[in-house]
Design an enzyme around this catalytic site. Sequence first.
Site, PDB file in Angstrom:
ATOM      1  N   HIS A  97      -7.305   5.463  -8.889  1.00 27.81           N
ATOM      2  CA  HIS A  97      -8.142   6.159  -7.915  1.00 27.81           C
ATOM      3  C   HIS A  97      -8.181   5.235  -6.652  1.00 27.81           C
ATOM      4  CE1 HIS A  97      -9.948   8.132 -11.290  1.00 27.81           C
ATOM      5  NE2 HIS A  97      -9.877   6.652 -11.968  1.00 27.81           N
ATOM      6  N   GLU A 134     -14.994   1.990 -10.136  1.00 22.55           N
ATOM      7  CA  GLU A 134     -13.766   1.815 -11.116  1.00 22.55           C
ATOM      8  C   GLU A 134     -12.962   1.425  -9.816  1.00 22.55           C
ATOM      9  OE1 GLU A 134     -12.715   5.545 -12.972  1.00 22.55           O
ATOM     10  OE2 GLU A 134     -10.760   4.459 -13.584  1.00 22.55           O
ATOM     11  N   HIS A 189      -7.309   1.784 -15.261  1.00 18.78           N
ATOM     12  CA  HIS A 189      -8.458   2.370 -15.186  1.00 18.78           C
ATOM     13  C   HIS A 189      -9.500   1.777 -15.900  1.00 18.78           C
ATOM     14  CE1 HIS A 189      -6.713   6.201 -13.293  1.00 18.78           C
ATOM     15  NE2 HIS A 189      -5.635   5.564 -13.807  1.00 18.78           N
ATOM     16  N   GLU A 271      -7.371   2.070 -20.131  1.00 19.67           N
ATOM     17  CA  GLU A 271      -8.767   2.124 -19.863  1.00 19.67           C
ATOM     18  C   GLU A 271      -9.427   0.987 -20.400  1.00 19.67           C
ATOM     19  OE1 GLU A 271     -10.073   4.743 -18.196  1.00 19.67           O
ATOM     20  OE2 GLU A 271      -8.706   6.581 -18.436  1.00 19.67           O
TER      21      GLU A 271
HETATM   22 ZN    ZN Z   1      -9.907   6.202 -13.909  1.00 25.26          ZN
END
Ligand code: ZN
Length: 307
Positions: A97, A134, A189, A271
């Site tokens: 992102h 995030e 992430h 993640e």
């Molecule tokens: Zn993400």
Amino acid sequence: MSYDESPQPARRRFGRRHLTVAVAALVPTGLAGWLVWQGTGGSDGAGASAATAAGPAASASAPASPTDPGARGEAGDGGAGPAGPLAGKVVVIDPGHNPRNRDHTAEINKKVDIGTATKECDTTGTATKSDYAEAEFTLDVSRRLRTLLARQGATVTFTHDDDRPYGPCVDERARIGNKAKADAVVSVHADGSAPGNRGFHVILPALVKGGAADTAAIVGPSRELGERIVVDLRRETGSAPANYLGDGTGLDTRDDLGGLNLSTVPKVFVECGNMQDSADAALLSDAEWRQKAARGLAAGIRGFLEK
Ligand code: ZN
């Protein structure tokens, strides 16, 4: 800018300028190596971020500026420099992102071709209940990871370093790794799953073929990279693999991510935890935990590259 939790031994020791004079007398092995490495143009993402983080005055003192956040901590703590174990290896880090995506919804919602389908250019990512984004988390962990890998001699490239108004789009994120001929790419992430869902997981590329997507050559090595990261991330953070997917393996395989489908080099998504779970969010918001996570990622990458 907020990435400044670690002490800066290099800056304290040498002051901001006149570094070259002091080097011969004071230089520890690791810093000497790093200076050579910087001078030979081994830094790309790191060098670019120096200008952003430290301003034009500091970048003018390059190549020896110790103010580069990507190089903090080089001095005096045993860094291996250009002759380190990862010398000659190229690692691309993809901070998931972008903190400014939320101000560019029209641009990031545009569809891009991921070979097997079309998909949004990029997304805003999730956030904790206290609004730790995030996209801020991914940049912080990525910068910590860059420092650890560069110290071991790797050439590290970022897909972005908070230096773009939005994105890059997922197809470009993949292309950056491909163009760099990366030996490994890690996309950082944190998840936005239901509260109670806890733990980290690594997303592996599925076998896909369609348009520009063909993962046949990377499925095997990406799995190996991912498996190593699971082991080392668990050891360094003490966190458990996800309790909500992957049957406790910490591994998930997906065919819907452009960043994986379009990659021609070994690549995984990590993640690191679930931002929507309060216990995980507390860890993800803790700088010490993020440093441990970066150590786990670095160890996994190194293990894969040295195999
Ligand atoms: Zn993400």
